[in-house]
Design a protein around this motif. Sequence first.
Motif, mmCIF file in Angstrom:
data_model
loop_
_atom_site.group_PDB
_atom_site.id
_atom_site.type_symbol
_atom_site.label_atom_id
_atom_site.label_comp_id
_atom_site.label_asym_id
_atom_site.label_seq_id
_atom_site.Cartn_x
_atom_site.Cartn_y
_atom_site.Cartn_z
ATOM 1 N N ASN A 111 7.241 3.498 -5.559
ATOM 2 C CA ASN A 111 7.055 4.594 -6.503
ATOM 3 C C ASN A 111 5.585 4.597 -6.919
ATOM 4 O O ASN A 111 5.172 3.808 -7.758
ATOM 5 C CB ASN A 111 7.982 4.367 -7.709
ATOM 6 C CG ASN A 111 8.033 5.602 -8.596
ATOM 7 O OD1 ASN A 111 7.171 6.491 -8.484
ATOM 8 N ND2 ASN A 111 9.014 5.650 -9.473
ATOM 9 N N CYS A 112 4.801 5.485 -6.313
ATOM 10 C CA CYS A 112 3.352 5.424 -6.514
ATOM 11 C C CYS A 112 2.945 6.159 -7.791
ATOM 12 O O CYS A 112 3.163 7.364 -7.924
ATOM 13 C CB CYS A 112 2.624 6.024 -5.317
ATOM 14 S SG CYS A 112 0.834 5.937 -5.501
ATOM 15 N N PRO A 113 2.352 5.417 -8.759
ATOM 16 C CA PRO A 113 1.932 6.055 -10.012
ATOM 17 C C PRO A 113 0.677 6.901 -9.826
ATOM 18 O O PRO A 113 0.316 7.691 -10.687
ATOM 19 C CB PRO A 113 1.649 4.858 -10.930
ATOM 20 C CG PRO A 113 1.322 3.736 -10.012
ATOM 21 C CD PRO A 113 2.075 3.979 -8.732
ATOM 22 N N TYR A 114 -0.001 6.759 -8.684
ATOM 23 C CA TYR A 114 -1.265 7.463 -8.489
ATOM 24 C C TYR A 114 -1.068 8.845 -7.873
ATOM 25 O O TYR A 114 -1.717 9.807 -8.253
ATOM 26 C CB TYR A 114 -2.214 6.627 -7.621
ATOM 27 C CG TYR A 114 -2.397 5.234 -8.171
ATOM 28 C CD1 TYR A 114 -3.261 4.990 -9.260
ATOM 29 C CD2 TYR A 114 -1.679 4.161 -7.644
ATOM 30 C CE1 TYR A 114 -3.394 3.715 -9.777
ATOM 31 C CE2 TYR A 114 -1.827 2.876 -8.159
ATOM 32 C CZ TYR A 114 -2.685 2.661 -9.234
ATOM 33 O OH TYR A 114 -2.817 1.423 -9.760
ATOM 34 N N CYS A 115 -0.141 8.933 -6.884
ATOM 35 C CA CYS A 115 0.040 10.231 -6.227
ATOM 36 C C CYS A 115 1.466 10.764 -6.372
ATOM 37 O O CYS A 115 1.771 11.872 -5.938
ATOM 38 C CB CYS A 115 -0.327 10.150 -4.747
ATOM 39 S SG CYS A 115 0.864 9.211 -3.774
ATOM 40 N N GLY A 116 2.339 9.934 -6.947
ATOM 41 C CA GLY A 116 3.702 10.394 -7.155
ATOM 42 C C GLY A 116 4.619 10.267 -5.958
ATOM 43 O O GLY A 116 5.768 10.710 -5.989
ATOM 44 N N MET B 159 0.815 -1.211 0.000
ATOM 45 C CA MET B 159 0.000 0.000 0.000
ATOM 46 C C MET B 159 0.854 1.269 0.000
ATOM 47 O O MET B 159 1.906 1.327 0.626
ATOM 48 C CB MET B 159 -0.914 -0.001 1.223
ATOM 49 C CG MET B 159 -1.954 1.108 1.167
ATOM 50 S SD MET B 159 -2.938 1.198 2.682
ATOM 51 C CE MET B 159 -4.033 -0.183 2.446
ATOM 52 N N CYS B 160 0.387 2.274 -0.720
ATOM 53 C CA CYS B 160 1.060 3.571 -0.690
ATOM 54 C C CYS B 160 0.665 4.267 0.613
ATOM 55 O O CYS B 160 -0.515 4.460 0.893
ATOM 56 C CB CYS B 160 0.631 4.428 -1.886
ATOM 57 S SG CYS B 160 1.273 6.117 -1.797
ATOM 58 N N SER B 161 1.669 4.613 1.421
ATOM 59 C CA SER B 161 1.369 5.202 2.724
ATOM 60 C C SER B 161 0.865 6.638 2.588
ATOM 61 O O SER B 161 0.339 7.220 3.525
ATOM 62 C CB SER B 161 2.618 5.161 3.611
ATOM 63 O OG SER B 161 3.685 5.833 2.977
ATOM 64 N N ASN B 162 1.025 7.192 1.393
ATOM 65 C CA ASN B 162 0.617 8.584 1.165
ATOM 66 C C ASN B 162 -0.832 8.692 0.683
ATOM 67 O O ASN B 162 -1.554 9.597 1.089
ATOM 68 C CB ASN B 162 1.558 9.231 0.155
ATOM 69 C CG ASN B 162 1.401 10.738 0.102
ATOM 70 O OD1 ASN B 162 1.486 11.404 1.129
ATOM 71 N ND2 ASN B 162 1.148 11.265 -1.091
ATOM 72 N N CYS B 163 -1.256 7.732 -0.197
ATOM 73 C CA CYS B 163 -2.605 7.853 -0.760
ATOM 74 C C CYS B 163 -3.457 6.606 -0.578
ATOM 75 O O CYS B 163 -4.652 6.622 -0.863
ATOM 76 C CB CYS B 163 -2.542 8.216 -2.253
ATOM 77 S SG CYS B 163 -2.008 6.845 -3.293
ATOM 78 N N GLY B 164 -2.855 5.498 -0.123
ATOM 79 C CA GLY B 164 -3.643 4.289 0.149
ATOM 80 C C GLY B 164 -3.821 3.367 -1.044
ATOM 81 O O GLY B 164 -4.453 2.325 -0.919
HETATM 82 ZN ZN LIG Z 1 0.179 6.998 -3.609
#
Ligand SMILES: [Zn+2]
Length: 395
Positions: free
Chosen positions: A339-344, A321-326
């Motif tokens: 490296n989250c493609p959704y929130c960067g 899970m991305c800890s920044n956007c879930g």
């Molecule tokens: Zn994210």
Amino acid sequence: MIVSYKYRAYPDAITEGRLNTALDTCRWLYNKLLEECHTAQENGSTPTMRGTQARIVTLKDENPALKDVYSKVLQMVNYTLWSNIRALSQTKKNGRKIGKLRFKSASRYRTLNYNQSGFKIDSEQSTIAFSKIGTIPFSMHRPYVGTVKGILITRSGDNWYVILQAEQGVSEPKKEGRSVGIDVGLTSFVVDSDGTAIENPRFFEQSQRKIKKFQRSVARKKRFSKNWMKATAKLEKAYDHITNQRRDFLHKLSRRYVDGYATICVEDLNIKYLKENGKSTGLRRNIHDASWGRFLAFLSYKAESAGTEFIRVDPRDTTQMCSNCGSIVKKTLADRVHNCPYCGFVADRDYNAAVNIHRVGMEQPLEPVERIPLHHISVMQVLSMKQEAPPFRAG
Ligand SMILES: [Zn+2]
């Protein structure tokens, strides 16, 4: 609330001999007291628990082996006898037709009961010293929680087990302060949600050349010769050195976290292992897992005596899970970076996981994560931390 923890125990041959002798003696006592109860009833008198308890003392003259068994253990034999007698009479009252209580054969008498006293647990060494028996190592695959009120030693076939009966719900008052999530690192030993990465100790790898040399030296010597003994001693010393270094490292690191935080969140190892069961593991991985398990055991008992809260969270999705956007961002073991493609959001994969562990443990909602560079602490820095005072442990 009393909770039982069962662990495999590994008595050496001498200790195992003592355990078997103690079992024999306890069984003899059980049958003797039962026989005397039967005789008393036939003679028209009513035996009592207190009466048989007092009888143990006089029986010691008749069977001196009783003196080799811890007195509380003998008391518990009497206690067990009377709970069986009561259970039987209860069944009779309920209208079931049942004969007399039966004598116990060796195969049915397998448990020594250390109640309240006569044992001393060493959580760090994972051993228990039993009065009149000796010290028995056990494998604490999962740390116990609470104050141990009694221990059963039980035999099952060729295996021995200890069952720790721990009272829970009584602990130090909780302290106030910061909380942290800690993740097992892949390259680091641990990474936490404050961005600290602890270097992975490679004591074994570092000493491997030396150990190989000693091993070869042992192999060249004639078994049990004087020189062989000397070489073996050297090899054992090298192993001991590694063990001590590793223990020292784990103690100091766990002390650092317990002193620095009021709440510590980690992944629940049991769940993690269940899920990863069957996946390939190498030697290094095994060593690392063993160290991590021990680190958690140290953290858990140090936390308890310091009033630090210790929370185990379900490891599901903590890595993905991305800890920044879930969002779920799939990664393999080879992916070092989240490296989250959704929130960067870009972060070290273990830092990302540690933030998730912290958030789940503290039951906090998702919120933007601070982008901080990891702060690296070396093994040497950990080892040079101050030596802790020996922790006070009751029981
Ligand atoms: Zn994210």
